[in-house]
Each structure stands twice: as structure tokens, then as C-alpha cells.
Design a protein around this motif. Structure first.
Motif, PDB file in Angstrom:
ATOM      1  N   LEU A  33     -15.763  40.453  71.134  1.00  0.00           N
ATOM      2  CA  LEU A  33     -16.586  40.800  72.592  1.00  0.00           C
ATOM      3  C   LEU A  33     -17.248  41.958  72.819  1.00  0.00           C
ATOM      4  N   ALA A  34     -17.089  42.879  71.798  1.00  0.00           N
ATOM      5  CA  ALA A  34     -17.847  44.041  71.527  1.00  0.00           C
ATOM      6  C   ALA A  34     -18.945  43.842  71.333  1.00  0.00           C
ATOM      7  N   ASN A  35     -19.473  42.460  70.631  1.00  0.00           N
ATOM      8  CA  ASN A  35     -20.819  42.370  70.402  1.00  0.00           C
ATOM      9  C   ASN A  35     -21.564  41.465  71.422  1.00  0.00           C
ATOM     10  N   ALA A  36     -20.744  41.211  72.519  1.00  0.00           N
ATOM     11  CA  ALA A  36     -21.307  40.780  73.876  1.00  0.00           C
ATOM     12  C   ALA A  36     -21.921  39.206  73.829  1.00  0.00           C
ATOM     13  N   PRO A  37     -21.305  38.528  73.235  1.00  0.00           N
ATOM     14  CA  PRO A  37     -21.923  36.931  73.036  1.00  0.00           C
ATOM     15  C   PRO A  37     -21.970  36.370  74.552  1.00  0.00           C
ATOM     16  N   LEU A  58      -4.613  35.105  75.245  1.00  0.00           N
ATOM     17  CA  LEU A  58      -5.535  34.468  75.778  1.00  0.00           C
ATOM     18  C   LEU A  58      -5.917  34.952  77.192  1.00  0.00           C
ATOM     19  N   VAL A  59      -4.849  35.183  78.035  1.00  0.00           N
ATOM     20  CA  VAL A  59      -4.773  35.758  79.408  1.00  0.00           C
ATOM     21  C   VAL A  59      -5.702  37.025  79.303  1.00  0.00           C
ATOM     22  N   THR A  60      -5.265  37.923  78.458  1.00  0.00           N
ATOM     23  CA  THR A  60      -5.878  39.385  78.450  1.00  0.00           C
ATOM     24  C   THR A  60      -7.270  39.165  77.905  1.00  0.00           C
ATOM     25  N   VAL A  61      -7.554  38.327  76.863  1.00  0.00           N
ATOM     26  CA  VAL A  61      -9.053  38.346  76.441  1.00  0.00           C
ATOM     27  C   VAL A  61      -9.883  37.514  77.821  1.00  0.00           C
ATOM     28  N   ARG A  62      -9.322  36.525  78.212  1.00  0.00           N
ATOM     29  CA  ARG A  62      -9.950  35.993  79.632  1.00  0.00           C
ATOM     30  C   ARG A  62     -10.212  37.004  80.628  1.00  0.00           C
ATOM     31  N   GLU A  63      -9.658  37.975  80.985  1.00  0.00           N
ATOM     32  CA  GLU A  63      -9.682  38.985  81.619  1.00  0.00           C
ATOM     33  C   GLU A  63     -10.786  39.889  81.076  1.00  0.00           C
ATOM     34  N   THR A  67     -14.870  40.553  82.893  1.00  0.00           N
ATOM     35  CA  THR A  67     -15.446  41.771  83.119  1.00  0.00           C
ATOM     36  C   THR A  67     -16.637  42.085  82.322  1.00  0.00           C
ATOM     37  N   MET A  68     -16.738  41.450  81.367  1.00  0.00           N
ATOM     38  CA  MET A  68     -17.935  41.785  80.468  1.00  0.00           C
ATOM     39  C   MET A  68     -19.037  40.754  80.746  1.00  0.00           C
ATOM     40  N   GLY A  69     -18.964  39.684  81.591  1.00  0.00           N
ATOM     41  CA  GLY A  69     -19.866  38.777  81.754  1.00  0.00           C
ATOM     42  C   GLY A  69     -20.009  37.538  80.777  1.00  0.00           C
ATOM     43  N   VAL A  70     -18.718  37.450  79.844  1.00  0.00           N
ATOM     44  CA  VAL A  70     -18.498  36.608  78.651  1.00  0.00           C
ATOM     45  C   VAL A  70     -17.964  35.407  79.221  1.00  0.00           C
ATOM     46  N   VAL A  71     -18.281  34.142  78.895  1.00  0.00           N
ATOM     47  CA  VAL A  71     -17.536  33.085  79.402  1.00  0.00           C
ATOM     48  C   VAL A  71     -16.647  32.662  78.090  1.00  0.00           C
ATOM     49  N   LEU A  72     -15.487  32.396  78.184  1.00  0.00           N
ATOM     50  CA  LEU A  72     -14.358  32.290  77.385  1.00  0.00           C
ATOM     51  C   LEU A  72     -14.099  30.754  77.441  1.00  0.00           C
ATOM     52  N   HIS A  73     -14.190  30.231  76.304  1.00  0.00           N
ATOM     53  CA  HIS A  73     -13.787  28.696  76.223  1.00  0.00           C
ATOM     54  C   HIS A  73     -12.606  28.369  75.028  1.00  0.00           C
ATOM     55  N   LEU A  74     -11.746  27.484  75.102  1.00  0.00           N
ATOM     56  CA  LEU A  74     -10.821  26.937  74.318  1.00  0.00           C
ATOM     57  C   LEU A  74     -11.148  25.847  73.798  1.00  0.00           C
ATOM     58  N   ALA A  75     -11.199  25.604  72.570  1.00  0.00           N
ATOM     59  CA  ALA A  75     -11.574  24.207  71.931  1.00  0.00           C
ATOM     60  C   ALA A  75     -10.378  23.672  71.023  1.00  0.00           C
TER      61      ALA A  75
END
Length: 157
Positions: A33-37, A58-63, A67-75
Motif C-alpha cells: 500500500l505504501a507503493n500506492a498501486p 483483510l478488513v483493516t487492509v480494506r479500510e 482511505t488511500m484510493g486503492v481498490v482491494l480485490h480478493l482472488a
């Protein structure tokens, strides 16, 4: 990954995601997330067990991603070990999930913005309207499958 999608970072997870392994995953995901993909895909295909600590991660990373504008996906969300805990906690409907990593990457590749169109003039009723080309999309970063020591893709089993 042989044909990664620009702006997409993939983190592969395997084995058991519980109180012993969740902190490692948290550290890896924080680093990504620090790399801001634009998109962060967590590949859960090889996960055999998803415990409370893993769900909390997973819940914490989603939040954080929101806030960073990164879309989280689970494959890899097709086996019972993953689906049932996500359903029981109400997380399944709020997460973008895909049955396989390949399906997620194909979907994200189709969602890439179209190239900008040139300026045009079009007829609107009895007058002409100038259509300007939309601004080009921001450059997307690539997070590919480098070795885990490189900090770009984390895989453990």
C-alpha cells in the motif's frame, strides 16, 4: 505473472492465515500500500484456513486501501475455507472477489481507461459543440512478481 496489468499489485497468500501468519501478511500488505498501486489483489487460492486474525487483517487492509484510493480485490475466493468466514462476517458482499487470479487480472485489464480521444466538433440540435478530449489518465505503477526479498510480491506457504 507473465502478463501483469499496469497499476495492479498482486500478493499471493498460501497455507493458513491465522494469528501466527496474519502479522506477516499485514506487514507485506502495508508495504504494498505504501507503493500506492491503483489496485491491490490478494490471491487467496492457496489458503487452506482463514481464521479471525486473517479476517481482521483483510478488513483493516480494506479500510486502509479505501482511505488511500486503492481498490482491494480478493482472488481465489471459491473454496469453503475462504467463502464461509467471509460470508459469516458479512465481508463477502463488500469485497471485490474473483474465483481465480487469472479472472481478476482479465477483469482489471478490461477496466483500464480508454485512450484519450481527439478534440472534435459535433452537431447538437442546430448548433455546433466543441468536445475536448478528456485529460490523459495518470500514469499507473506496476507491481509485478519480483522475489519476496524485493518487497513487490509476498508469497509464503
Amino acid at each position: 505473472m507473465t502478463d501483469p496489468v499496469p497499476g495492479v499489485c498482486v500478493v499471493g497468500v498460501g497455507g493458513e492465515l491465522d494469528m501466527l501468519t496474519a502479522p506477516m501478511l499485514t506487514g507485506c500488505l502495508d508495504e504494498q500500500l505504501a507503493n500506492a498501486p491503483s489496485h491491490l489483489v490478494i490471491d487467496m487460492q492457496a489458503v487452506r484456513f482463514l481464521g479471525c486474525s486473517g479476517l481482521n487483517t483483510l478488513v483493516t487492509v480494506r479500510e486502509q486501501a479505501l482511505t488511500m484510493g486503492v481498490v482491494l480485490h480478493l482472488a481465489g475466493v471459491e473454496q469453503r475455507a475462504i467463502v464461509l468466514p467471509l460470508q459469516a462476517t458479512g465481508q463477502l458482499p463488500v469485497l471485490a472477489t474473483y474465483p481465480t487470479l487469472d479472472h481478476a487480472l482479465r477483469t482489471l485489464a478490461r477496466c483500464q481507461p480508454d485512450p484519450p480521444r481527439p478534440n472534435t466538433i459535433r452537431q447538437v440540435g442546430n448548433r455546433r459543440q466543441w468536445d475536448r478530449a478528456p485529460p490523459p489518465p495518470p500514469p499507473l505503477r506496476l507491481c509485478s512478481g519480483a522475489a519476496p526479498a524485493g518487497g513487490r510480491r509476498c508469497v509464503w506457504d
